[in-house]
Design a protein around this motif. Structure first.
Motif, PDB file in Angstrom:
ATOM      1  N   ASN A  39      -4.295  -0.422   8.821  1.00 37.23           N
ATOM      2  CA  ASN A  39      -5.738  -0.646   8.754  1.00 37.23           C
ATOM      3  C   ASN A  39      -6.342   0.171   7.619  1.00 37.23           C
ATOM      4  N   LEU A  40      -7.142  -0.497   6.811  1.00 34.59           N
ATOM      5  CA  LEU A  40      -7.768   0.166   5.670  1.00 34.59           C
ATOM      6  C   LEU A  40      -9.261   0.347   5.908  1.00 34.59           C
ATOM      7  N   GLU A  41      -9.783   1.436   5.381  1.00 36.64           N
ATOM      8  CA  GLU A  41     -11.220   1.701   5.433  1.00 36.64           C
ATOM      9  C   GLU A  41     -11.790   1.465   4.042  1.00 36.64           C
ATOM     10  N   TYR A  42     -12.764   0.556   3.963  1.00 36.70           N
ATOM     11  CA  TYR A  42     -13.324   0.158   2.675  1.00 36.70           C
ATOM     12  C   TYR A  42     -14.646   0.891   2.437  1.00 36.70           C
ATOM     13  N   GLU A  43     -14.685   1.677   1.375  1.00 40.31           N
ATOM     14  CA  GLU A  43     -15.891   2.382   0.966  1.00 40.31           C
ATOM     15  C   GLU A  43     -16.177   2.036  -0.485  1.00 40.31           C
ATOM     16  N   PRO A  44     -17.422   2.220  -0.928  1.00 39.15           N
ATOM     17  CA  PRO A  44     -17.757   1.858  -2.316  1.00 39.15           C
ATOM     18  C   PRO A  44     -16.920   2.584  -3.367  1.00 39.15           C
ATOM     19  N   LYS A  45     -16.555   3.846  -3.083  1.00 37.53           N
ATOM     20  CA  LYS A  45     -15.860   4.635  -4.090  1.00 37.53           C
ATOM     21  C   LYS A  45     -14.358   4.700  -3.881  1.00 37.53           C
ATOM     22  N   ARG A  46     -13.866   4.291  -2.710  1.00 40.14           N
ATOM     23  CA  ARG A  46     -12.424   4.345  -2.476  1.00 40.14           C
ATOM     24  C   ARG A  46     -12.042   3.489  -1.282  1.00 40.14           C
ATOM     25  N   ILE A  47     -10.762   3.167  -1.224  1.00 39.19           N
ATOM     26  CA  ILE A  47     -10.173   2.453  -0.093  1.00 39.19           C
ATOM     27  C   ILE A  47      -9.033   3.323   0.419  1.00 39.19           C
ATOM     28  N   SER A  48      -9.061   3.647   1.697  1.00 37.20           N
ATOM     29  CA  SER A  48      -8.073   4.575   2.234  1.00 37.20           C
ATOM     30  C   SER A  48      -7.470   4.044   3.532  1.00 37.20           C
ATOM     31  N   VAL A  49      -6.324   4.594   3.907  1.00 36.90           N
ATOM     32  CA  VAL A  49      -5.638   4.214   5.141  1.00 36.90           C
ATOM     33  C   VAL A  49      -6.355   4.870   6.324  1.00 36.90           C
ATOM     34  N   ALA A  50      -6.843   4.051   7.264  1.00 36.52           N
ATOM     35  CA  ALA A  50      -7.571   4.562   8.419  1.00 36.52           C
ATOM     36  C   ALA A  50      -6.692   4.667   9.656  1.00 36.52           C
ATOM     37  N   ASN A  58       0.594   7.416   4.584  1.00 31.15           N
ATOM     38  CA  ASN A  58       0.010   8.093   5.734  1.00 31.15           C
ATOM     39  C   ASN A  58      -1.501   7.894   5.797  1.00 31.15           C
ATOM     40  N   VAL A  59      -2.064   8.188   6.954  1.00 35.80           N
ATOM     41  CA  VAL A  59      -3.510   8.119   7.137  1.00 35.80           C
ATOM     42  C   VAL A  59      -4.191   9.054   6.135  1.00 35.80           C
ATOM     43  N   GLY A  60      -5.216   8.539   5.467  1.00 35.94           N
ATOM     44  CA  GLY A  60      -5.935   9.317   4.466  1.00 35.94           C
ATOM     45  C   GLY A  60      -5.516   9.029   3.045  1.00 35.94           C
ATOM     46  N   HIS A  61      -4.336   8.410   2.840  1.00 32.85           N
ATOM     47  CA  HIS A  61      -3.903   8.070   1.488  1.00 32.85           C
ATOM     48  C   HIS A  61      -4.827   7.008   0.893  1.00 32.85           C
ATOM     49  N   HIS A  62      -5.050   7.106  -0.402  1.00 30.64           N
ATOM     50  CA  HIS A  62      -5.955   6.179  -1.091  1.00 30.64           C
ATOM     51  C   HIS A  62      -5.180   5.065  -1.786  1.00 30.64           C
ATOM     52  N   LEU A  63      -5.780   3.886  -1.804  1.00 33.26           N
ATOM     53  CA  LEU A  63      -5.194   2.758  -2.521  1.00 33.26           C
ATOM     54  C   LEU A  63      -5.510   2.904  -4.007  1.00 33.26           C
ATOM     55  N   VAL A  64      -4.453   2.921  -4.838  1.00 37.15           N
ATOM     56  CA  VAL A  64      -4.657   3.126  -6.273  1.00 37.15           C
ATOM     57  C   VAL A  64      -4.174   1.957  -7.114  1.00 37.15           C
ATOM     58  N   GLY A  65      -3.467   0.992  -6.482  1.00 36.07           N
ATOM     59  CA  GLY A  65      -2.986  -0.128  -7.274  1.00 36.07           C
ATOM     60  C   GLY A  65      -2.670  -1.337  -6.417  1.00 36.07           C
ATOM     61  N   VAL A  66      -2.920  -2.528  -6.967  1.00 34.13           N
ATOM     62  CA  VAL A  66      -2.594  -3.792  -6.299  1.00 34.13           C
ATOM     63  C   VAL A  66      -1.849  -4.666  -7.296  1.00 34.13           C
ATOM     64  N   ASN A  67      -0.599  -4.993  -6.967  1.00 37.49           N
ATOM     65  CA  ASN A  67       0.243  -5.806  -7.854  1.00 37.49           C
ATOM     66  C   ASN A  67       0.299  -5.230  -9.272  1.00 37.49           C
ATOM     67  N   GLY A  68       0.372  -3.905  -9.358  1.00 36.98           N
ATOM     68  CA  GLY A  68       0.485  -3.259 -10.661  1.00 36.98           C
ATOM     69  C   GLY A  68      -0.820  -3.074 -11.402  1.00 36.98           C
ATOM     70  N   PHE A  98      -0.171   3.443  -2.938  1.00 34.09           N
ATOM     71  CA  PHE A  98      -1.040   4.440  -2.322  1.00 34.09           C
ATOM     72  C   PHE A  98      -0.709   5.823  -2.879  1.00 34.09           C
ATOM     73  N   SER A  99      -1.718   6.672  -2.894  1.00 33.07           N
ATOM     74  CA  SER A  99      -1.542   8.026  -3.400  1.00 33.07           C
ATOM     75  C   SER A  99      -2.205   9.023  -2.459  1.00 33.07           C
ATOM     76  N   ARG A 100      -1.585  10.193  -2.330  1.00 35.37           N
ATOM     77  CA  ARG A 100      -2.211  11.245  -1.535  1.00 35.37           C
ATOM     78  C   ARG A 100      -3.443  11.749  -2.269  1.00 35.37           C
ATOM     79  N   PRO A 101      -4.600  11.825  -1.601  1.00 32.71           N
ATOM     80  CA  PRO A 101      -5.821  12.238  -2.287  1.00 32.71           C
ATOM     81  C   PRO A 101      -5.812  13.716  -2.639  1.00 32.71           C
ATOM     82  N   LYS A 102      -6.492  14.050  -3.717  1.00 27.09           N
ATOM     83  CA  LYS A 102      -6.646  15.452  -4.083  1.00 27.09           C
ATOM     84  C   LYS A 102      -7.686  16.103  -3.168  1.00 27.09           C
ATOM     85  N   MET A 103      -7.479  17.370  -2.898  1.00 28.66           N
ATOM     86  CA  MET A 103      -8.443  18.093  -2.072  1.00 28.66           C
ATOM     87  C   MET A 103      -9.766  18.240  -2.819  1.00 28.66           C
ATOM     88  N   THR A 104     -10.852  18.054  -2.088  1.00 29.04           N
ATOM     89  CA  THR A 104     -12.170  18.271  -2.670  1.00 29.04           C
ATOM     90  C   THR A 104     -12.473  19.766  -2.712  1.00 29.04           C
TER      91      THR A 104
END
Length: 217
Positions: A39-50, A58-68, A98-104
């Motif tokens: 399940n993905l969570e869709y936000e204006p600035k990012r899409i992440s695993v919910a 894992n949960v919290g990872h961000h989507l960074v690419g689709v089909n390259g 997917f990529s592990r997000p950087k800490m804010t």
């Protein structure tokens, strides 16, 4: 030698400096069939695993690419909406990266404040008086090394396991702090460090240590 980062915490437990030096970039790309089993969570600035995880995603990872194609916020580089592609059955099989997000900054401040009471508890649990507190915390993938000055300022380094001489490096960073931060007439104690000379010399020191080891300093 690999140094992941440097943190400086004031005597009150507040983070006043941090440098992400050589953090590993963790990305996982998998091909999915329809329907998507995470399940993905869709936000204006990012899409992440919910919810749901598999194969290193894992949960919290961000989507960074689709089909390259790189994902920018909620759209691809070519302007197509990511959610429409993922929810369309005709898009599958679909390769998602997917990529592990950087800490804010706020997360780093929170974690630094959590280390302060741990350090105090370790000092109090010591069977001997006047304990130095936590000097090394070891995990399976890294070590946290800590040096506390007489004034209570803590210098911390995150490095690879089994790296010798980190205590020497910590004291060398302390020397840079004394030379370029404490001697700066515009710096106020306990406040965040914003000193270009300190940043430059610290970066040079870390690069030197990674190339030639602690013996090079």
């Amino acid at each position: 030698m690999v140094i992941y980062g440097v943190y400086i915490v004031n005597k009150s437990g507040g983070l006043i400096f941090n440098l992400d030096h050589n953090l590993p970039k963790i990305e996982t790309e998998k091909t999915f069939s329809y329907p998507l089993d995470i399940n993905l969570e869709y936000e204006p600035k990012r899409i992440s695993v919910a919810f749901g995880q598999r194969d290193g995603i894992n949960v919290g990872h961000h989507l960074v690419g689709v089909n390259g194609i790189q994902v920018n916020g909620a759209v691809l580089e070519d302007g197509r909406d990511v959610r429409e592609i993922i929810e369309s059955k005709d898009s599958y099989p679909l390769s998602l990266k997917f990529s592990r997000p950087k800490m804010t900054t706020n997360e780093k401040i929170f974690l630094a404040s959590m280390f302060y009471p741990l350090f105090a508890i370790a000092s109090q649990l010591s069977p001997e008086p006047k304990s130095s507190g936590i000097e090394v915390l070891e995990a399976d993938t890294f070590r946290l090394h800590c040096f506390q000055t007489l004034t209570g300022v803590k210098f911390m380094i995150f490095a690879e396991n089994s790296q010798p001489g980190i205590d020497v490096l910590l004291r060398r960073i302390y020397e840079l702090y004394a030379d370029y931060v404490l001697k700066n007439p515009f710096y106020s104690l306990e406040m965040p460090i914003r000193c270009e000379l300190f940043d430059t010399n610290l970066q040079t020191l870390l690069d030197q240590v990674e190339k030639g080891g602690v013996a090079s300093i």
